[in-house]
Design a protein around this motif. Structure first.
Motif, PDB file in Angstrom:
ATOM      1  N   GLU A 295      38.064  73.493 114.477  1.00 47.98           N
ATOM      2  CA  GLU A 295      37.036  74.549 114.526  1.00 47.98           C
ATOM      3  C   GLU A 295      37.477  75.753 115.336  1.00 47.98           C
ATOM      4  N   ILE A 296      37.056  76.916 114.850  1.00 50.91           N
ATOM      5  CA  ILE A 296      37.259  78.187 115.553  1.00 50.91           C
ATOM      6  C   ILE A 296      35.875  78.805 115.745  1.00 50.91           C
ATOM      7  N   GLY A 297      35.616  79.373 116.925  1.00 53.38           N
ATOM      8  CA  GLY A 297      34.332  80.031 117.162  1.00 53.38           C
ATOM      9  C   GLY A 297      33.292  79.062 117.688  1.00 53.38           C
ATOM     10  N   HIS A 298      32.044  79.551 117.786  1.00 53.08           N
ATOM     11  CA  HIS A 298      30.985  78.734 118.388  1.00 53.08           C
ATOM     12  C   HIS A 298      29.655  78.950 117.686  1.00 53.08           C
ATOM     13  N   GLY A 299      28.842  77.921 117.691  1.00 52.01           N
ATOM     14  CA  GLY A 299      27.461  78.051 117.227  1.00 52.01           C
ATOM     15  C   GLY A 299      27.327  78.177 115.731  1.00 52.01           C
ATOM     16  N   LYS A 300      26.080  78.435 115.321  1.00 52.03           N
ATOM     17  CA  LYS A 300      25.784  78.553 113.888  1.00 52.03           C
ATOM     18  C   LYS A 300      25.764  80.021 113.494  1.00 52.03           C
ATOM     19  N   PRO A 301      25.920  80.315 112.227  1.00 51.21           N
ATOM     20  CA  PRO A 301      26.200  79.382 111.135  1.00 51.21           C
ATOM     21  C   PRO A 301      27.629  78.818 111.191  1.00 51.21           C
TER      22      PRO A 301
ATOM     23  N   ALA B 163      45.347  81.329 107.444  1.00 48.09           N
ATOM     24  CA  ALA B 163      43.992  81.819 107.680  1.00 48.09           C
ATOM     25  C   ALA B 163      43.526  81.449 109.086  1.00 48.09           C
ATOM     26  N   ALA B 164      43.860  80.223 109.512  1.00 47.37           N
ATOM     27  CA  ALA B 164      43.454  79.765 110.841  1.00 47.37           C
ATOM     28  C   ALA B 164      44.050  80.683 111.914  1.00 47.37           C
ATOM     29  N   GLU B 165      45.310  81.055 111.724  1.00 42.62           N
ATOM     30  CA  GLU B 165      45.979  81.898 112.721  1.00 42.62           C
ATOM     31  C   GLU B 165      45.298  83.274 112.811  1.00 42.62           C
ATOM     32  N   LEU B 166      44.978  83.846 111.660  1.00 42.34           N
ATOM     33  CA  LEU B 166      44.345  85.168 111.643  1.00 42.34           C
ATOM     34  C   LEU B 166      42.914  85.106 112.189  1.00 42.34           C
ATOM     35  N   LEU B 167      42.189  84.037 111.869  1.00 42.12           N
ATOM     36  CA  LEU B 167      40.812  83.916 112.346  1.00 42.12           C
ATOM     37  C   LEU B 167      40.768  83.626 113.851  1.00 42.12           C
ATOM     38  N   LYS B 168      41.724  82.832 114.315  1.00 42.76           N
ATOM     39  CA  LYS B 168      41.783  82.541 115.759  1.00 42.76           C
ATOM     40  C   LYS B 168      41.985  83.834 116.547  1.00 42.76           C
ATOM     41  N   ALA B 169      42.796  84.741 115.996  1.00 45.66           N
ATOM     42  CA  ALA B 169      43.079  86.002 116.689  1.00 45.66           C
ATOM     43  C   ALA B 169      41.820  86.854 116.846  1.00 45.66           C
ATOM     44  N   GLN B 170      40.786  86.607 116.027  1.00 47.09           N
ATOM     45  CA  GLN B 170      39.552  87.392 116.192  1.00 47.09           C
ATOM     46  C   GLN B 170      38.364  86.492 116.538  1.00 47.09           C
ATOM     47  N   GLU B 171      38.671  85.374 117.216  1.00 50.17           N
ATOM     48  CA  GLU B 171      37.627  84.403 117.544  1.00 50.17           C
ATOM     49  C   GLU B 171      36.456  85.040 118.300  1.00 50.17           C
ATOM     50  N   GLY B 172      36.764  85.992 119.215  1.00 48.98           N
ATOM     51  CA  GLY B 172      35.730  86.617 120.034  1.00 48.98           C
ATOM     52  C   GLY B 172      34.672  87.340 119.215  1.00 48.98           C
ATOM     53  N   GLN B 173      35.051  87.826 118.031  1.00 50.13           N
ATOM     54  CA  GLN B 173      34.094  88.599 117.224  1.00 50.13           C
ATOM     55  C   GLN B 173      33.402  87.768 116.142  1.00 50.13           C
ATOM     56  N   LEU B 174      33.707  86.466 116.079  1.00 50.00           N
ATOM     57  CA  LEU B 174      33.125  85.670 114.992  1.00 50.00           C
ATOM     58  C   LEU B 174      31.626  85.481 115.186  1.00 50.00           C
ATOM     59  N   ASN B 175      30.902  85.588 114.083  1.00 50.81           N
ATOM     60  CA  ASN B 175      29.451  85.464 114.094  1.00 50.81           C
ATOM     61  C   ASN B 175      29.010  84.006 113.916  1.00 50.81           C
ATOM     62  N   GLY B 176      29.756  83.052 114.456  1.00 50.29           N
ATOM     63  CA  GLY B 176      29.453  81.635 114.265  1.00 50.29           C
ATOM     64  C   GLY B 176      30.739  80.828 114.336  1.00 50.29           C
ATOM     65  N   THR B 177      30.806  79.758 113.526  1.00 47.87           N
ATOM     66  CA  THR B 177      31.947  78.837 113.589  1.00 47.87           C
ATOM     67  C   THR B 177      32.636  78.726 112.225  1.00 47.87           C
ATOM     68  N   ILE B 178      33.962  78.733 112.253  1.00 43.66           N
ATOM     69  CA  ILE B 178      34.733  78.422 111.050  1.00 43.66           C
ATOM     70  C   ILE B 178      35.260  77.001 111.207  1.00 43.66           C
ATOM     71  N   ARG B 179      34.928  76.134 110.264  1.00 46.02           N
ATOM     72  CA  ARG B 179      35.444  74.770 110.310  1.00 46.02           C
ATOM     73  C   ARG B 179      36.589  74.640 109.306  1.00 46.02           C
ATOM     74  N   LEU B 180      37.723  74.143 109.787  1.00 39.56           N
ATOM     75  CA  LEU B 180      38.905  73.988 108.927  1.00 39.56           C
ATOM     76  C   LEU B 180      39.001  72.529 108.505  1.00 39.56           C
ATOM     77  N   ILE B 181      39.003  72.278 107.214  1.00 37.49           N
ATOM     78  CA  ILE B 181      39.107  70.901 106.725  1.00 37.49           C
ATOM     79  C   ILE B 181      40.454  70.723 106.030  1.00 37.49           C
ATOM     80  N   PHE B 182      41.342  69.972 106.664  1.00 38.47           N
ATOM     81  CA  PHE B 182      42.614  69.610 106.025  1.00 38.47           C
ATOM     82  C   PHE B 182      42.379  68.240 105.401  1.00 38.47           C
ATOM     83  N   GLN B 183      42.070  68.248 104.118  1.00 37.87           N
ATOM     84  CA  GLN B 183      41.571  67.037 103.453  1.00 37.87           C
ATOM     85  C   GLN B 183      42.694  66.179 102.863  1.00 37.87           C
TER      86      GLN B 183
END
Ligand SMILES: [Zn+2]
Ligand SMILES: [Zn+2]
Length: 382
Positions: A56-62, A105-125
């Motif tokens: 997971e990257i970020g915090h809270g919902k959605p 995608a995880a690397e790019l999203l982590k770099a902007q974690e502070g601005q995320l409007n919630g949480t990104i969940r990464l599923i390596f299935q």
């Protein structure tokens, strides 16, 4: 995407491609991916998944989930490029590409974690090819609190830079059946003393072919194929039992249910005539990959900012991403990965993905994840 980042991702894909592991055996693949993700400072969730993992990257919902499958196939690779697999398994479905794009995608999203409007969940299935991985992820809480899930399959018949999408069915519901017929064996010269299991089987197979032509709307698509019959062993004995197997494909939950019911009726109604008994076994196979009718048009439009988006016909193959879409809204795209006129199909031993397709796949995840976070942040507040 910078040139350096592109080169790094292409090298990662080659490394994964050279070390494929088949479904439920993705141990080294999982270790490699986990190391990469934790080196980025991304938190990995505690689960009991034997292979694959969730982060997971970020915090809270959605919470918006991004899913990539990681397993390979038991196919001996015939490609000759330097990173071709030599271990008897092969990423012939391009899941090496899927997992690499999710790392990117995880690397790019982590770099902007502070601005995320919630949480990104990464599923390596794990274990997509055997239709158990998505269920394992769900059983391990993978969809808990998730508002929507995004996934894709690479598609060799679209070019890099192209995305194929459609609302509702994009991949088929797959049904796998095996039907066993049993009776009394006897001499071929006295069929009246025994059971003609050969005629019972061929009668069922014939009648089954009327299901789609006579009971499904001409505006609905479906396929029924019997592909294997095994009965008897010689010319003058009526065999005691035999079986046949095959598959059905359909594109809506209602048609799928109708086909299963109609097939069951045909199979169960025939044996009486021959004094035989019958048993149907259904395989555990994916239902229809059914794209959400509200979110798909939004993602279709939004993806035009970075790709050529085209409306595609559904594919007749199946995809266990469907299991997530049974629980929550989901969007599953086809992302161009080759586009040559003679490009080998999925599951072929010369199947080849082009690295140039990676940036679009990474953007598909990143841009649409950010877009859906904002979308659900707004709609859930409203
Ligand atoms: Zn596959
Ligand atoms: Zn696949």
């Amino acid at each position: 995407m910078t040139k350096d980042f592109y080169t790094k991702l292409a090298e990662i894909r080659h490394r994964i491609h050279a070390h494929p592991e088949v479904s439920e055996n993705e141990f080294e693949t999982t270790a490699f991916l986990k190391e990469y993700i934790s080196n980025l400072g991304i938190r990995i969730l505690e689960t009991e998944l034997p292979t694959g993992f969730i982060a997971e990257i970020g915090h809270g919902k959605p919470v918006i989930a991004l899913r990539a499958d990681i397993d390979a196939l038991p196919i001996k690779e015939r490609n000759t490029f330097e990173y071709a697999s030599k271990n008897g398994a092969m990423h012939a479905c391009g899941h090496d590409f899927h997992q690499t794009s999710l790392l990117g995608a995880a690397e790019l999203l982590k770099a902007q974690e502070g601005q995320l409007n919630g949480t990104i969940r990464l599923i390596f299935q794990p274990a997509e090819e055997v239709s158990v991985g998505a269920y394992q992820v769900i059983e391990n809480g993978g969809l808990k609190d998730v508002s929507a899930i995004i996934g894709y399959h690479n598609y060799p018949h679209l070019k890099p830079g192209e995305i194929g999408l459609r609302s509702k069915a994009i991949m088929a519901a797959v049904d796998k059946f095996k039907v066993t017929i049993s009776g009394v064996s006897g001499h071929a010269a006295r069929p009246d003393f025994g059971t003609d299991t050969v005629l019972a089987i061929t009668t069922i197979v014939n009648n089954a072919q009327a299901i789609i032509s006579r009971t499904v709307s001409p505006f609905e698509s479906a396929v029924l194929s019997v592909t294997h019959i095994d009965v008897g062993s010689t010319w003058n004995v009526m065999p005691e039992s035999g079986y046949f197997e095959g598959t059905m494909r359909s594109f809506s939950p209602e048609t799928r249910q109708h086909l299963r019911d109609a097939f069951t009726r045909v199979v169960e109604n025939t044996p009486d005539q021959f004094n035989a008994s019958v048993e149907i076994e259904w395989g555990r196979t994916p239902t229809v990959t059914f794209n959400d009718e509200i979110l798909t048009p939004l993602i279709f439009e939004h993806s035009k900012q970075f790709a050529k988006v085209v409306e595609v016909e559904p594919l007749t193959i199946g995809e266990d991403f469907a299991a997530y879409q049974e629980k929550i809204p989901g969007v599953f795209a086809l992302i161009g990965s080759n586009g040559d006129a003679d490009a080998a199909d999925l599951h072929h031993d010369t199947f080849t993905v082009k690295d140039e397709a990676l940036p679009t796949a990474v953007q598909y995840f990143v841009e649409n994840a950010l877009y859906l976070l904002d979308y659900f942040a707004k709609t859930q507040k409203a």
